[in-house]
Design an enzyme around this catalytic site. Structure first.
Site, PDB file in Angstrom:
ATOM      1  N   TYR A 183      65.714 -73.987  19.406  1.00  0.00           N
ATOM      2  CA  TYR A 183      64.625 -73.100  18.974  1.00  0.00           C
ATOM      3  C   TYR A 183      64.433 -71.958  19.966  1.00  0.00           C
ATOM      4  O   TYR A 183      64.885 -72.019  21.108  1.00  0.00           O
ATOM      5  CB  TYR A 183      63.312 -73.887  18.803  1.00  0.00           C
ATOM      6  CG  TYR A 183      62.731 -74.390  20.101  1.00  0.00           C
ATOM      7  CD1 TYR A 183      61.894 -73.583  20.874  1.00  0.00           C
ATOM      8  CD2 TYR A 183      63.023 -75.669  20.571  1.00  0.00           C
ATOM      9  CE1 TYR A 183      61.370 -74.040  22.064  1.00  0.00           C
ATOM     10  CE2 TYR A 183      62.498 -76.136  21.760  1.00  0.00           C
ATOM     11  CZ  TYR A 183      61.671 -75.312  22.512  1.00  0.00           C
ATOM     12  OH  TYR A 183      61.160 -75.753  23.695  1.00  0.00           O
ATOM     13  N   ARG A 193      79.593 -27.189   8.551  1.00  0.00           N
ATOM     14  CA  ARG A 193      78.578 -28.118   9.082  1.00  0.00           C
ATOM     15  C   ARG A 193      79.216 -29.308   9.776  1.00  0.00           C
ATOM     16  O   ARG A 193      80.285 -29.769   9.387  1.00  0.00           O
ATOM     17  CB  ARG A 193      77.743 -28.712   7.953  1.00  0.00           C
ATOM     18  CG  ARG A 193      76.893 -27.769   7.208  1.00  0.00           C
ATOM     19  CD  ARG A 193      76.204 -28.557   6.093  1.00  0.00           C
ATOM     20  NE  ARG A 193      76.034 -27.732   4.933  1.00  0.00           N
ATOM     21  CZ  ARG A 193      74.862 -27.268   4.502  1.00  0.00           C
ATOM     22  NH1 ARG A 193      73.768 -27.578   5.139  1.00  0.00           N
ATOM     23  NH2 ARG A 193      74.789 -26.527   3.445  1.00  0.00           N
ATOM     24  N   HIS A 213      54.653 -50.132  33.287  1.00  0.00           N
ATOM     25  CA  HIS A 213      53.901 -51.387  33.369  1.00  0.00           C
ATOM     26  C   HIS A 213      53.001 -51.554  32.150  1.00  0.00           C
ATOM     27  O   HIS A 213      53.008 -52.601  31.487  1.00  0.00           O
ATOM     28  CB  HIS A 213      53.083 -51.411  34.656  1.00  0.00           C
ATOM     29  CG  HIS A 213      52.278 -52.655  34.826  1.00  0.00           C
ATOM     30  ND1 HIS A 213      50.971 -52.747  34.379  1.00  0.00           N
ATOM     31  CD2 HIS A 213      52.601 -53.857  35.330  1.00  0.00           C
ATOM     32  CE1 HIS A 213      50.527 -53.963  34.635  1.00  0.00           C
ATOM     33  NE2 HIS A 213      51.493 -54.659  35.214  1.00  0.00           N
ATOM     34  N   SER A 229      63.826 -75.910  28.551  1.00  0.00           N
ATOM     35  CA  SER A 229      63.426 -74.642  27.946  1.00  0.00           C
ATOM     36  C   SER A 229      63.813 -73.536  28.919  1.00  0.00           C
ATOM     37  O   SER A 229      63.386 -73.534  30.075  1.00  0.00           O
ATOM     38  CB  SER A 229      61.919 -74.618  27.695  1.00  0.00           C
ATOM     39  OG  SER A 229      61.561 -73.366  27.159  1.00  0.00           O
ATOM     40  N   MET A 243      73.469 -31.340  16.015  1.00  0.00           N
ATOM     41  CA  MET A 243      74.662 -30.500  16.109  1.00  0.00           C
ATOM     42  C   MET A 243      74.481 -29.261  15.231  1.00  0.00           C
ATOM     43  O   MET A 243      73.396 -29.022  14.740  1.00  0.00           O
ATOM     44  CB  MET A 243      75.881 -31.312  15.743  1.00  0.00           C
ATOM     45  CG  MET A 243      76.184 -32.334  16.818  1.00  0.00           C
ATOM     46  SD  MET A 243      77.624 -33.292  16.440  1.00  0.00           S
ATOM     47  CE  MET A 243      77.093 -34.166  15.005  1.00  0.00           C
ATOM     48  N   ARG A 302      72.431 -39.590   1.608  1.00  0.00           N
ATOM     49  CA  ARG A 302      72.567 -40.591   2.667  1.00  0.00           C
ATOM     50  C   ARG A 302      71.543 -41.692   2.436  1.00  0.00           C
ATOM     51  O   ARG A 302      70.571 -41.483   1.691  1.00  0.00           O
ATOM     52  CB  ARG A 302      72.378 -39.964   4.041  1.00  0.00           C
ATOM     53  CG  ARG A 302      71.029 -39.318   4.199  1.00  0.00           C
ATOM     54  CD  ARG A 302      70.928 -38.536   5.498  1.00  0.00           C
ATOM     55  NE  ARG A 302      69.705 -37.745   5.461  1.00  0.00           N
ATOM     56  CZ  ARG A 302      69.441 -36.732   6.240  1.00  0.00           C
ATOM     57  NH1 ARG A 302      70.298 -36.366   7.145  1.00  0.00           N
ATOM     58  NH2 ARG A 302      68.321 -36.073   6.138  1.00  0.00           N
ATOM     59  N   GLY A 335      69.816 -32.859  13.180  1.00  0.00           N
ATOM     60  CA  GLY A 335      69.458 -31.670  13.947  1.00  0.00           C
ATOM     61  C   GLY A 335      70.100 -31.550  15.318  1.00  0.00           C
ATOM     62  O   GLY A 335      69.797 -30.644  16.074  1.00  0.00           O
ATOM     63  N   CYS A 344      61.945 -69.761  26.160  1.00  0.00           N
ATOM     64  CA  CYS A 344      60.562 -69.295  26.026  1.00  0.00           C
ATOM     65  C   CYS A 344      60.309 -68.016  26.824  1.00  0.00           C
ATOM     66  O   CYS A 344      59.176 -67.582  26.964  1.00  0.00           O
ATOM     67  CB  CYS A 344      59.580 -70.383  26.419  1.00  0.00           C
ATOM     68  SG  CYS A 344      59.746 -70.911  28.133  1.00  0.00           S
ATOM     69  N   LYS A 394      78.424 -37.428   6.119  1.00  0.00           N
ATOM     70  CA  LYS A 394      78.268 -36.365   5.141  1.00  0.00           C
ATOM     71  C   LYS A 394      79.563 -36.157   4.346  1.00  0.00           C
ATOM     72  O   LYS A 394      79.544 -36.107   3.113  1.00  0.00           O
ATOM     73  CB  LYS A 394      77.871 -35.070   5.861  1.00  0.00           C
ATOM     74  CG  LYS A 394      77.430 -33.999   4.924  1.00  0.00           C
ATOM     75  CD  LYS A 394      77.023 -32.742   5.671  1.00  0.00           C
ATOM     76  CE  LYS A 394      75.639 -32.906   6.285  1.00  0.00           C
ATOM     77  NZ  LYS A 394      75.363 -31.886   7.299  1.00  0.00           N
TER      78      LYS A 394
HETATM   79  C1  PEP Z   1      60.063 -67.311  32.165  1.00  0.00           C
HETATM   80  O1  PEP Z   1      60.201 -67.192  33.373  1.00  0.00           O
HETATM   81  O2  PEP Z   1      60.909 -66.935  31.342  1.00  0.00           O
HETATM   82  C2  PEP Z   1      58.836 -67.878  31.603  1.00  0.00           C
HETATM   83  C3  PEP Z   1      58.697 -68.056  30.316  1.00  0.00           C
HETATM   84  O3  PEP Z   1      57.828 -68.138  32.475  1.00  0.00           O
HETATM   85  P1  PEP Z   1      56.849 -67.018  33.073  1.00  0.00           P
HETATM   86  O4  PEP Z   1      57.077 -65.780  32.295  1.00  0.00           O
HETATM   87  O5  PEP Z   1      55.486 -67.566  32.901  1.00  0.00           O
HETATM   88  O6  PEP Z   1      57.277 -66.959  34.492  1.00  0.00           O
END
Ligand code: PEP
Ligand code: MG
Length: 886
Positions: A862, A97, A467, A775, A108, A350, A106, A842, A27
């Site tokens: 990748y 302020r 979960h 991977s 302070m 801002r 909001g 992955c 500010k």
């Molecule tokens: C992992 O463990 O990161 C994975 C891609 O395999 P999964 O989640 O199937 O165990």
């Protein structure tokens, strides 16, 4: 010499600027900057944020030197304004302020109209010729000062106002007369005296010192601490304090106050947007007591008068300011203004918050307009925000009846019939083709099948990492969690909320982006990458270097991801294929077999079905690599746990139910995550991997024979020793060779491994002798590095975050220091053996922006993520490349 702590703004020698945001707060720095570029702001001064930290170090008391410095700036303010602070005839009034580097809306404190006392209020009434304004300002000041600076409960004052309104039969605060306000001031001062044991301070300097101390102290109030924890804002920044001459938007019909955006923050359109209230103060707009009027004439509804019509000159000035601010800040600004007796002032500007859609549109438009360059446009969009553009969305034009609100746990919209049982959700969806919403108190791993089959998930308990929330996000499925107002009764199969009862089978609609739970079917719209979004993604491709693949187990998901720009499949989990339709029967037969021969017989039944799945997937990914992972989960996951199901399977297999029970018992494990799973299955039952390899290669040959381009990559999970991989490679190669011999077709394929056991990262150089690619499975790698169970972390991760042990849930955001270091080591060791080893990731982290950036920076080839996260990963990768080049 002591350092300079106070900075003046608003006369011809403004001392701050935007670049001093860290020191002066957002500010303060922006007020100074506006003054610098000739935008009218009420003059004032900023006490910098480091002073706040000193203030805490010195025991929360202002010290003499600081007071002197403030006094000097106050004198300068008096000179600039031509009024004296504490004067009884024409008093200078100020606001005090807070304003930290990162805006904490909001959180302070603020005190307005400071400088009034029993005498000054009379003078103020006289010079403004407005008794109501004067007495209303005084009562507001006593209220704010008592609450903010002195910690007297705000309700005590509100009660008095309510009493007065009731006694006089008033509806609004604005109905209070001058005499009423005088009476309230009297009562307020009595409260003050009762609470503090001394009269309300009449010395404006004393009011000022107390207020500055209160604003500094508010940096550490509970609200502010919690907000910083939630938003990862460091606690040692401190807040600056802005002391600024008051301007009043409520002096009469020639005054007013409003909020404006230089572009529309919800659509992103390059259109001036905002609201104002004539004859009002800022709080009145926020409190929503009166309905604000639009700024633009073309937005007037019946009975409304726009600012453009009401004050055409002011409107013209605002339009000039709109252009000036955007050109200066090169981004959309959200600003507050006040008009006092026909004079316009800006109180704050801002960078404006915006929806995902607006963020994309503004970035592209601003580049096209020449306001920013392409790199800035790509950097300006928060990758995480894209997700909301990729899921079905509630039609913004639709009418809706909101039943309650929970946490926006997983974005998107879902419409379906309420079902309270996971098995039933699965049956209804899979067998009857119904669209269902699974409603549970909370979910557990047993609910996965039902969750996967449902359109959306609603839980009564649980947070953003419950979960339900975590799994739903992983599935890209809409979820509203922790809707605590719901009274759910499993017995009667209904829930009650807000006095309404929803029964099993009734339609509801969820908005996972807002947390809203709505009655009935609310229309949704399908997202597409088009328009400005498409353009932005084209620009992304100009910078991106890191590959982006997808985790997809079906041809449908593969196609979806391909449309979102995936360059291959980085992980196709084959276990899901085992569950579908009649196959589960054959899978169970296979597991329950006592000999290899029996097992092979059962596997033969599964093989053609697996092969057909792969054909579909290879077709969908024509020309792109497809990494198929062989069976990973422990076998007992495929067995029936419930007695009813056990009886059924015993009948089907023509064996005694006891035999089934014994087998289930024998296969159950204490620690299944560390048990008989992954490559360990392949080692103990090579015929399973052999069958899968054959199905993959057969499918590949078939698709190749159709003239398509297949690039299969077979991946072995959970490898921890080179020997495991060596032995499995022999199994796969033998199976492949046999297929080639039979089909007389040959396809190039690779055999590689997941690196997801910590040991594998250590012996990666040896594993790379056999592996043709790596991977990183960072889900399991995180689990085994931290020793946190993937399925149970929800129980304590919140507490760990609150206690500053974990910054993030490490299953969502890659732990770069620990797990990331292992990834780096595995990569380096692997590439030491094979310089050009292709390496990807992955785990869930492959679609999380900060983790994607990390993967790029350490040199992975990748990332692979769920289809809906593909554009997020692409944008993150482009941003990482731009950041590296700068
Ligand atoms: C992992 O463990 O990161 C994975 C891609 O395999 P999964 O989640 O199937 O165990
Ligand atoms: Mg794994």
């Amino acid at each position: 010499m002591s350092r300079k702590r106070v900075f003046f703004f608003g006369d011809e020698n403004t001392e701050g600027k935007t670049e001093m945001k860290e020191q002066l707060g957002g500010k303060g720095a922006n007020l100074a900057e506006m003054a610098n570029i000739g935008i009218p702001v009420p003059p004032g001064f900023t006490i910098d944020a480091p002073t706040c930290i000193e203030y805490f170090d010195k025991g929360e008391k202002l010290w003499d030197d600081l007071r002197d410095e403030i006094r000097k700036h106050l004198e300068r303010l008096e000179k600039t304004m031509g009024k004296k602070f504490g004067d009884n005839e024409d008093p200078l009034l100020v606001s005090v302020r807070s304003g930290a580097k990162i805006s904490m809306p909001g959180m302070m404190d603020t005190i307005l109209n400071l400088g009034l006392n029993d005498d000054a209020v009379e003078g103020f009434a006289k010079v403004t010729d407005n008794k109501r304004l004067a007495w209303d300002s005084y009562r507001r000041f006593i209220q704010m000062f008592s609450d903010v600076a002195m910690g007297i409960e705000a309700d005590k004052f509100e009660e008095k106002i309510e009493e007065m309104k009731q006694k006089k039969n008033y509806e609004n605060d604005t109905d209070l007369t001058v005499d009423d306000l005088k009476e309230l001031v009297k009562q307020f001062k009595e409260i003050y005296k009762e609470e503090k044991g001394e009269p309300f301070p009449q010395d404006p300097k004393e009011q000022l010192w107390d207020s500055i101390e209160a604003v500094f102290s508010s940096w550490n109030n509970n609200r502010a601490i919690t907000y910083r924890n939630l938003n990862n804002i460091p606690h040692d920044l401190g807040t600056a304090v802005n002391v600024q001459a008051m301007v009043f938007g409520n002096t009469g019909e020639n005054s007013g106050t409003g909020v404006a955006f230089t572009r529309d923050p919800s659509t992103g359109k390059n259109k001036f947007y905002g609201e104002f209230l004539p004859n009002a103060q800022g709080e009145d707009v926020v409190a929503g007591i009166r309905t604000p009027q639009p700024l633009n004439k073309d937005e007037e509804k019946e009975g409304q008068t726009s600012l453009e019509v009401y004050m055409p000159e002011i409107y013209k000035q605002l339009r000039k300011i709109q252009k000036k601010l955007e050109n200066h800040y090169t981004d959309m600004q959200d600003f507050e203004f006040t008009i006092q007796d026909g004079e316009l002032y800006l109180l704050q500007t801002r960078t404006g918050k915006r929806t995902a859609k607006a963020a994309v549109k503004m970035a592209v438009d601003m580049k096209e307009e020449g306001l920013i360059d392409k790199k800035t446009a790509v950097k300006r969009v928060d990758p995480d925000k894209l997700e909301t553009l990729l899921h079905p969305m509630i039609d913004p034009k639709a009418e809706k009846e909101v039943l309650t609100e929970g946490l926006p746990a997983s974005p998107g919209a879902a419409v379906g019939k309420v079902v309270f049982d996971s098995e039933e959700a699965y049956l209804k969806a899979e067998e009857e083709g119904e669209k269902v919403i699974l409603v549970r108190l909370e979910t557990s791993p047993e609910d996965i099948k039902g969750m996967a089959a449902a359109e959306g998930i609603l839980t009564v308990r649980g947070g953003m990492t419950s979960h339900a929330a975590v799994v739903a996000r992983g599935m890209g499925k809409c979820c509203v969690a922790g809707a605590g107002e719901i009274n759910l009764d499993y017995e009667t199969q209904e829930f009650e909320v807000d006095g309404k009862t929803i029964k099993k089978g009734d339609f509801i609609t969820l908005d996972g982006s807002s947390g809203e739970v709505m009655k009935g079917k609310v229309p949704t719209i399908e997202p597409k990458i088009k328009g400005e979004f498409e353009k932005l993604m084209e620009w992304v491709e100009e910078y991106r270097e890191l590959g982006v693949r997808t985790n997809a187990d079906t041809a449908h998901d593969a196609e979806l991801a391909r449309n979102f720009g995936a360059e291959g499949i980085g992980l196709c989990r084959t276990e899901h294929m085992f569950f579908e339709g009649e196959r589960i029967q054959a899978v169970r037969e296979m597991i329950l077999s006592n000999t290899e021969e029996e097992r092979r017989k059962a596997l033969k039944k599964i093989e053609p079905m697996q092969k057909d799945d792969f054909v579909e997937i290879f077709k969908a990914m024509d020309g792109l690599p497809v990494t198929v992972r062989l069976l990973d989960p422990p076998l007992h996951e495929f067995l029936p746990m419930e007695e009813e199901q056990q009886k059924e399977i015993a009948k089907d297999l023509d064996v005694d139910v006891e035999e089934i029970k014994d087998k289930v018992e024998a296969l159950s494990e204490i620690n299944p995550m560390l048990g008989h799973r992954g490559v360990r299955l392949g080692i103990t039952y090579p015929e399973i991997y052999e069958m899968q390899a054959r199905a993959i290669i057969r499918a590949a040959c078939e698709v190749k024979d159709e003239g398509l381009d297949v690039i299969p990559e077979i991946m072995i999970p959970l490898v921890g020793t080179p020997e495991e991989l060596d032995q499995m490679k022999v199994v796969v190669d033998d199976a492949a060779q046999k297929v080639f011999d039979q089909t007389k077709t040959k396809v190039d394929y690779k055999v590689g491994t997941m690196i997801e056991v910590p040991r594998a990262t250590v012996v990666a150089d040896e594993i790379a002798k056999t592996a043709e690619f790596f991977s990183f499975g960072t889900n399991d790698l995180t689990q085994m590095t931290y020793g946190f169970s993937r399925d149970d972390i929800g129980k304590f991760v919140n507490i760990y975050q609150k206690k500053n042990i974990l910054e993030n849930d490490p299953f969502q955001v890659l732990d770069q220091k620990g797990v990331g270091e292992l990834v780096k080591m595995g990569l380096e060791r692997g590439r030491k053996t094979k310089k050009d080893l292709k390496v990807g990731i992955c785990g869930e982290h492959g679609g999380e922006p900060s983790s994607v950036k990390f993967c790029y920076n350490i040199g992975l080839d990748y990332v692979s993520c769920s289809p809906y996260r593909v554009p997020i990963a692409r944008l993150s990768a482009a941003q990482a490349a731009i950041e590296k080049s700068e």
